[in-house]
Write a protein that holds these residues in place. Structure first.
Motif, PDB file in Angstrom:
ATOM      1  N   ILE A   9       0.822  -1.205   0.000  1.00 26.06           N
ATOM      2  CA  ILE A   9       0.000   0.000   0.000  1.00 26.06           C
ATOM      3  C   ILE A   9       0.857   1.256   0.000  1.00 26.06           C
ATOM      4  CG2 ILE A   9      -1.825   1.283   1.193  1.00 26.06           C
ATOM      5  CD1 ILE A   9      -2.732  -1.469   0.201  1.00 26.06           C
ATOM      6  N   ILE A  10       0.586   2.153  -0.959  1.00 27.30           N
ATOM      7  CA  ILE A  10       1.119   3.511  -0.919  1.00 27.30           C
ATOM      8  C   ILE A  10      -0.046   4.396  -0.496  1.00 27.30           C
ATOM      9  CG2 ILE A  10       2.067   5.445  -2.244  1.00 27.30           C
ATOM     10  CD1 ILE A  10       3.345   3.393  -4.128  1.00 27.30           C
ATOM     11  N   GLY A  11       0.005   4.888   0.728  1.00 25.51           N
ATOM     12  CA  GLY A  11      -1.077   5.711   1.257  1.00 25.51           C
ATOM     13  C   GLY A  11      -0.858   7.182   0.947  1.00 25.51           C
ATOM     14  N   VAL A  12      -1.929   7.867   0.574  1.00 24.82           N
ATOM     15  CA  VAL A  12      -1.886   9.294   0.287  1.00 24.82           C
ATOM     16  C   VAL A  12      -2.952   9.973   1.141  1.00 24.82           C
ATOM     17  CG1 VAL A  12      -2.084  11.090  -1.481  1.00 24.82           C
ATOM     18  CG2 VAL A  12      -1.141   8.840  -2.077  1.00 24.82           C
ATOM     19  N   SER A  13      -2.526  10.823   2.080  1.00 27.36           N
ATOM     20  CA  SER A  13      -3.482  11.420   3.017  1.00 27.36           C
ATOM     21  C   SER A  13      -2.926  12.718   3.591  1.00 27.36           C
ATOM     22  CB  SER A  13      -3.778  10.437   4.160  1.00 27.36           C
ATOM     23  OG  SER A  13      -4.608  11.032   5.140  1.00 27.36           O
ATOM     24  N   GLY A  14      -3.843  13.544   4.078  1.00 20.48           N
ATOM     25  CA  GLY A  14      -3.456  14.764   4.761  1.00 20.48           C
ATOM     26  C   GLY A  14      -3.350  14.589   6.260  1.00 20.48           C
ATOM     27  N   ASN A  15      -3.501  13.368   6.736  1.00 20.61           N
ATOM     28  CA  ASN A  15      -3.509  13.086   8.171  1.00 20.61           C
ATOM     29  C   ASN A  15      -2.360  12.142   8.519  1.00 20.61           C
ATOM     30  OD1 ASN A  15      -4.054  12.474  10.827  1.00 20.61           O
ATOM     31  ND2 ASN A  15      -6.172  11.837  10.493  1.00 20.61           N
TER      32      ASN A  15
END
Length: 200
Positions: free
Chosen positions: A120-126
């Motif tokens: 998983i490559i996660g993309v988030s502002g948190n």
């Protein structure tokens, strides 16, 4: 009303995007590149998923990656737990996009994908989110303000997600040495294709 609020919104948006661009983590982008290269060496594939507005970003990013040398596929964020996760094989990479990183539907999807052996490559502002903690590689895509007075509807955050993944696409493209002739194979149509043919 529009005359008074629009300049404020555009200024807010410009400031948020400028601050985000200045904070982009090149090291993490390079790590994401390496993860994708590792998967491709083993004939793994790349998938992109998201819930809500980030789901629309996933469609654009998968198309952008595919046209610049990294074949990618859209994975529907909610259908994944109703059979569509079957398109993801062990060793594949999934780019998962979520502003909060806490969306329940995406949690279920990520849990399913990880259990099936996906990276998983996660993309988030948190940076304190479930998605960040569940990702093999994390790409920050956060803003403080969406740009409008409610600060709820995703506006600036969508741009941040798009920009960081565009940056990933550029890094992959350069690492693979994509040239105009190769690009033309995948994009022969329209004015863009015509301009490349005329320039070759």
């Amino acid at each position: 009303m529009v005359e008074n609020t629009l300049p404020v919104f555009l200024e807010n948006l410009s400031n948020e995007v400028a601050m985000f661009i200045a904070s982009i983590d090149e090291v993490s982008i390079n790590k994401a590149c390496d993860l994708i290269f590792e998967a491709e060496r083993s004939y793994g594939r790349v998938h992109v998923t998201g819930i809500g507005k980030p789901g629309h970003v996933s469609g654009y990013i998968s198309s952008l990656l595919s046209s610049t040398g990294t074949p990618a596929y859209v994975l529907h964020g909610t259908e994944a737990v109703h059979g569509s996760s079957g398109q993801v094989l062990e060793g594949d990479v999934v780019i998962a996009i979520s502003n909060s990183g806490e969306t329940q539907e995406l949690k279920a999807t990520v849990e399913t994908l990880k259990a099936n052996g996906a990276k998983i490559i996660g993309v988030s502002g948190n940076v304190d989110s479930y998605l960040k903690n569940s990702s093999d590689i994390f790409l920050f895509a956060g803003v403080k303000q969406e740009g409008d007075c409610l600060n709820k509807a995703p506006r600036a955050s969508i741009l941040a997600e798009t920009i960081v993944l565009q940056s990933l696409s550029v890094a992959l493209q350069y690492a693979k040495g994509l040239d105009a002739k190769q690009y033309l194979k995948w994009h022969p149509g329209g004015s863009l294709g015509k301009s490349i043919r005329e320039g070759i």
